[in-house]
Design a protein around this motif. Structure first.
Motif: not given
Length: 266
Positions: A214-216, A228-232
């Motif tokens: 799921x990434x993140x 900071x936080x990414x999406x998928x």
């Protein structure tokens, strides 16, 4: 200040050449963006095809040397988890940290093997925690499933770590576990926590099935705030952090000094 790039991407299963080519591109991109450190996800050179990995073991050191070469070529430190051959000839899931000169500063073999995916059938577990010196101060290493075991990060913090690095391959449906545990490890140790996850889909054997990562990928500061936080989706997340914040947080909230180390030893 420290500039970090988190490389969230879909690791090509059983294709070291493709993954090394991708890592070379990411190192060039992160360096051009002014980053001091490029963080890669878990098993970033091969993925988790253990039949391929067993056959590829004799090339694992060469793969790591290639990544060290990218660090030296682009003048950027690089860390991530990779396939490694142990002294007994088995496979290990090993965190590597190369400085901007291409020198190996640390290697850490995953302590906690993920039995849900039968990792213990294929991987030799590590036997020691690793906190190491870097150009950015003392850092602590962990890998994926280790996130669920706070003792490792407590031990590394006691050894001086001001920032923890965790390459991972965390899948659905455990996104909220991931987000909660990354923040908890930062809050309880009053340190930065950088967690780099895979994204995309990987097929395993019939006992495991298909996995959706799921990434993140996340950076959390010593207050537990998400920097900071990414999406998928695949991305190269650029983050600036201030290592001096660790001391500032501890001076305002003395939880680290107030712990009862005399009662709780690991």
């Amino acid at each position: 200040m420290m500039h970090v790039s988190l490389a969230q991407f879909e690791v090509a299963r059983a294709d070291a050449a493709a993954n090394l080519a991708r890592i070379a591109e990411l190192a060039a991109e992160a360096s051009a963006a002014g980053s001091d450190l490029l963080c890669l996800p878990e098993m970033c050179t091969t993925g988790f095809d253990w039949a391929y990995n067993r056959a590829h073991l004799s090339f694992a050191a060469e793969d790591a040397a290639n990544v060290a070469g990218f660090a030296q070529q682009h003048g950027i430190a690089i860390c991530g988890s990779m396939l490694e051959q142990t002294e007994s000839g088995n496979a290990a899931n090993c965190f590597h940290y190369f400085d901007a000169r291409g020198t190996v500063c640390a290697r850490y073999r995953k302590l906690h093997l993920f039995t849900l995916f039968h990792e213990e059938r294929h991987v030799e577990a590590g036997h020691e925690c690793v906190c190491f010196d870097s150009d950015f101060g003392p850092l602590g290493a962990g890998i994926c499933y280790d996130l669920r075991f706070p003792e490792l990060f407590r031990r590394n913090t006691e050894a001086g770590a001001r920032l923890h690095l965790l390459p991972a391959a965390f899948p659905h449906p455990r996104l909220e576990h991931w987000r909660t545990l990354v923040r908890a490890r930062a809050i309880e140790n009053q340190t930065y926590f950088i967690a780099i996850n895979q994204c995309g889909v990987e097929g395993h054997d019939r006992s495991v099935g298909e996995t959706q990562y799921f990434g993140h990928s996340m950076v959390v500061d010593p207050w537990g705030e998400i920097v900071a936080e990414a999406g998928e989706d695949a991305c190269l997340l650029q983050v600036e952090i201030d290592p001096s914040l660790v001391s500032q947080v501890r001076s305002k909230l003395s939880a680290w000094e107030d712990r009862r180390a005399d009662l709780f030893s690991f």
